[in-house]
Design a protein around this motif. Structure first.
Motif, mmCIF file in Angstrom:
data_model
loop_
_atom_site.group_PDB
_atom_site.id
_atom_site.type_symbol
_atom_site.label_atom_id
_atom_site.label_comp_id
_atom_site.label_asym_id
_atom_site.label_seq_id
_atom_site.Cartn_x
_atom_site.Cartn_y
_atom_site.Cartn_z
ATOM 1 N N MET A 223 0.841 -1.194 0.000
ATOM 2 C CA MET A 223 0.000 0.000 0.000
ATOM 3 C C MET A 223 0.877 1.244 0.000
ATOM 4 O O MET A 223 1.918 1.282 0.637
ATOM 5 N N ASP A 225 0.333 4.823 1.279
ATOM 6 C CA ASP A 225 -0.522 5.754 2.013
ATOM 7 C C ASP A 225 0.056 7.149 1.826
ATOM 8 O O ASP A 225 1.264 7.346 2.004
ATOM 9 N N GLU A 354 -12.282 -1.506 -6.384
ATOM 10 C CA GLU A 354 -11.708 -0.415 -5.582
ATOM 11 C C GLU A 354 -10.192 -0.415 -5.648
ATOM 12 O O GLU A 354 -9.550 -1.415 -5.361
ATOM 13 N N ILE A 355 -9.635 0.731 -5.993
ATOM 14 C CA ILE A 355 -8.174 0.839 -5.999
ATOM 15 C C ILE A 355 -7.658 1.780 -4.912
ATOM 16 O O ILE A 355 -6.506 1.683 -4.514
ATOM 17 N N ILE A 356 -8.513 2.702 -4.452
ATOM 18 C CA ILE A 356 -8.070 3.624 -3.392
ATOM 19 C C ILE A 356 -9.186 3.784 -2.360
ATOM 20 O O ILE A 356 -10.365 3.866 -2.707
ATOM 21 N N GLY A 398 -6.066 12.118 3.533
ATOM 22 C CA GLY A 398 -5.110 11.187 2.940
ATOM 23 C C GLY A 398 -5.828 10.024 2.291
ATOM 24 O O GLY A 398 -7.069 9.948 2.288
ATOM 25 N N PHE A 399 -5.045 9.120 1.755
ATOM 26 C CA PHE A 399 -5.633 7.985 1.046
ATOM 27 C C PHE A 399 -4.610 6.870 0.922
ATOM 28 O O PHE A 399 -3.403 7.100 1.094
ATOM 29 N N GLY A 402 -3.920 0.637 -3.244
ATOM 30 C CA GLY A 402 -3.511 -0.766 -3.246
ATOM 31 C C GLY A 402 -2.706 -1.030 -4.511
ATOM 32 O O GLY A 402 -3.251 -1.046 -5.617
HETATM 33 O O1 4AD Z 1 -9.599 1.028 1.718
HETATM 34 P P1 4AD Z 1 -8.495 0.618 2.616
HETATM 35 O O2 4AD Z 1 -8.790 -0.396 3.654
HETATM 36 O O3 4AD Z 1 -7.963 1.965 3.263
HETATM 37 C C1 4AD Z 1 -7.031 2.076 4.244
HETATM 38 O O4 4AD Z 1 -6.380 1.173 4.713
HETATM 39 C C2 4AD Z 1 -6.718 3.498 4.630
HETATM 40 N N1 4AD Z 1 -6.137 3.498 5.989
HETATM 41 C C3 4AD Z 1 -5.779 4.094 3.619
HETATM 42 C C4 4AD Z 1 -5.469 5.535 3.905
HETATM 43 O O5 4AD Z 1 -6.376 6.345 3.970
HETATM 44 N N2 4AD Z 1 -4.209 5.859 4.037
HETATM 45 O O6 4AD Z 1 -7.273 0.085 1.757
HETATM 46 C C5 4AD Z 1 -6.701 0.886 0.747
HETATM 47 C C6 4AD Z 1 -6.580 0.130 -0.532
HETATM 48 C C7 4AD Z 1 -7.900 -0.375 -1.117
HETATM 49 O O7 4AD Z 1 -8.564 0.640 -1.820
HETATM 50 C C8 4AD Z 1 -7.430 -1.480 -2.025
HETATM 51 O O8 4AD Z 1 -6.926 -0.939 -3.232
HETATM 52 C C9 4AD Z 1 -6.265 -2.063 -1.256
HETATM 53 O O9 4AD Z 1 -5.833 -1.060 -0.338
HETATM 54 N N3 4AD Z 1 -6.647 -3.268 -0.523
HETATM 55 C C10 4AD Z 1 -6.266 -4.508 -0.857
HETATM 56 N N4 4AD Z 1 -5.518 -4.970 -1.874
HETATM 57 C C11 4AD Z 1 -5.300 -6.300 -1.949
HETATM 58 N N5 4AD Z 1 -5.774 -7.184 -1.054
HETATM 59 C C12 4AD Z 1 -6.522 -6.773 -0.009
HETATM 60 N N6 4AD Z 1 -6.936 -7.660 0.892
HETATM 61 C C13 4AD Z 1 -6.803 -5.375 0.122
HETATM 62 N N7 4AD Z 1 -7.471 -4.627 1.023
HETATM 63 C C14 4AD Z 1 -7.368 -3.359 0.612
#
Ligand code: 4AD
Ligand code: MG
Length: 431
Positions: A223, A225, A354-356, A398-399, A402
């Motif tokens: 990831m 971030d 979902e990518i972000i 922030g964001f 993946g």
């Molecule tokens: O949407 P997620 O869970 O967001 C966060 O973890 C925030 N704390 C990020 C932030 O704001 N800094 O995960 C972010 C991205 C998802 O949109 C997806 O692209 C990817 O991480 N992702 C995965 N990729 C592969 N396998 C998984 N099990 C994933 N879970 C999330």
């Protein structure tokens, strides 16, 4: 004789050069022998003509098998039939190691066989192409961030707390300190970084004990971030859009060969480099229901809904303003509707999902504490995170991207497991 990489061959036409690599294919008929040699940087056809090469050398070349390692010298010239490509007229062949019978490639293999042989599978041309696209995407993200004043701030992998809820935590015993967890996202630590550096990012492996066996989930993935002070929800989405469009353009510019190997629809990628759409969560649900989905109001999207959402959209879609119950504790309340949060998910077109995930963060100490208490979080473990709201709190957002989801989309492949050298999934830890 000069050792060169296949990718640099155009600069050495007419010269005697030496290539070092592995045999992708070999065939001979009568006096002619063709070897497709690969060296990681590219592939080239090498041709030997027995009367020119001589009996002994020709016989040596014939002993080569698939994946044998070899040093081949010869003269580089334009390919006889394929415009823009090159070939090598062989003058000598020195095997390094004659490969045993190679297990991959003789017939169609199922995914289990290929995954068990992942250490060899990565040599095949499609896997080579995907891994090179991964490399390009990784550096395109870093380049954009570096050019836009984000400072790299590495977050820890061993943590005492959860970032994304407790259901997908990998837990371990940490000496006398009790339980520790593998990080699900560096976000909370990045929030400390912005108070020092303004804009920060991390990029590394994160872990989710996902019970889901889907084509979009890994238990270990990478990831990026990003976090920025004084950036609010709308600008947060604009930053994400600029970043992703930069990645698309870079991949189209630098990975043409790889996209061709993968038979990726390049036009679809080009079309995604245009203004992204933004829909609220409520609008999204209404749209999906009108399209025939039975998704209930207030709920998260399933994989089928993500496909349906972007069916007619060439560009990614932001879903913003989510019901607070289905999003993480740190998201800021929407000032216009306290039941919603200023979060956004970015959904890739062509059904890649979902990518972000991103959001504006709750910057008010008491509101954040209230939300954490409502979720029965162990407040003492998050005291440092709450401190940020006591000493010079600022609006910030922030964001998290993946990496493997993004690479899956760029490559146009079906399953996320091919986008990381050694995928970790619920039923796979070997090799
Ligand atoms: O949407 P997620 O869970 O967001 C966060 O973890 C925030 N704390 C990020 C932030 O704001 N800094 O995960 C972010 C991205 C998802 O949109 C997806 O692209 C990817 O991480 N992702 C995965 N990729 C592969 N396998 C998984 N099990 C994933 N879970 C999330
Ligand atoms: Mg998410």
């Amino acid at each position: 004789m000069k050792n060169i990489l296949i990718t640099n061959i155009a600069a050495h036409l007419g010269e005697e050069i030496t290539l070092r690599g592995w045999v992708r294919t070999i065939r001979h008929s009568g006096k002619l022998l063709f070897i497709v040699l690969r060296d990681g940087s590219g592939e080239i056809q090498c041709v030997a003509f027995k009367p020119e090469l001589g009996e002994e050398k020709f016989e040596t070349a014939k002993r080569l098998t698939l994946e044998s390692s070899v040093i081949i010298s010869g003269t580089a010239k334009p390919h006889q039939k394929k415009e823009g490509q090159f070939e090598l007229a062989i003058s000598s062949v020195s095997p390094i190691q004659i490969s045993e019978e190679y297990p991959i490639g003789k017939k169609e293999h199922g995914p289990d066989f290929l995954l068990s042989n992942r250490h060899l599978w990565i040599r095949s041309s499609k896997q080579w192409a995907v891994l090179r696209i991964r490399h390009a995407v990784y550096y395109a993200i870093c380049d954009w961030l570096n050019q836009n004043h984000f400072v790299r701030f590495d977050s820890p992998i061993l943590t005492p707390n959860a970032c994304e809820g407790t259901t997908t935590l990998f837990e371990l015993d940490y000496f006398d300190e009790g339980k520790a967890y593998l990080s699900q996202s560096g976000q909370l630590y990045l929030e400390t970084g912005i108070m020092s550096l303004g804009r920060v990012y991390d990029f590394g492996p994160v872990f989710r004990a996902e019970r889901s066996k889907t084509r979009k989930h890994l238990t270990e993935f990478w990831m990026m971030d990003a976090e920025a002070a004084f950036v609010e929800h709308e600008e947060n989405m604009r930053i994400q859009e600029e970043l992703i469009r930069h990645v698309i353009r870079t991949v189209l510019r630098d990975c043409d060969t790889e996209l061709t190997v993968l038979e990726r629809d390049k036009e679809a990628l080009k079309a995604a480099d245009a203004p992204f759409r933004i829909m609220t969560h409520r609008e999204t649900i209404e749209y999906l229901r009108a399209q025939g989905s039975e998704i209930p109001h207030g709920s998260d999207l399933g994989a089928a809904d993500e496909v349906l959402l972007t069916k007619d959209s060439p560009v990614p879609v932001f879903i913003e303003k989510w019901p607070k119950e289905i999003k993480a504790f740190y998201m800021k309340r929407d000032p216009q509707d306290p039941n919603l949060v200023l979060g956004s998910d970015l959904i890739a077109p062509e059904g890649f999902g979902e990518i972000i995930g991103g959001s504006q963060r709750e910057d008010d100490h008491d509101l954040l504490l209230e939300r954490m208490q409502a979720e029965n979080m162990p407040i003492e473990q998050y005291q440092w995170f709450l401190d940020l709201r006591k000493y010079g709190s600022v609006p910030h957002s922030g964001f998290g991207v993946g990496l493997e989801r993004l690479v899956t989309w760029m490559s146009g492949i079906h399953h996320i497991r091919e986008t990381i050298p050694f995928p970790r999934m619920i039923y796979r830890i070997y090799p």
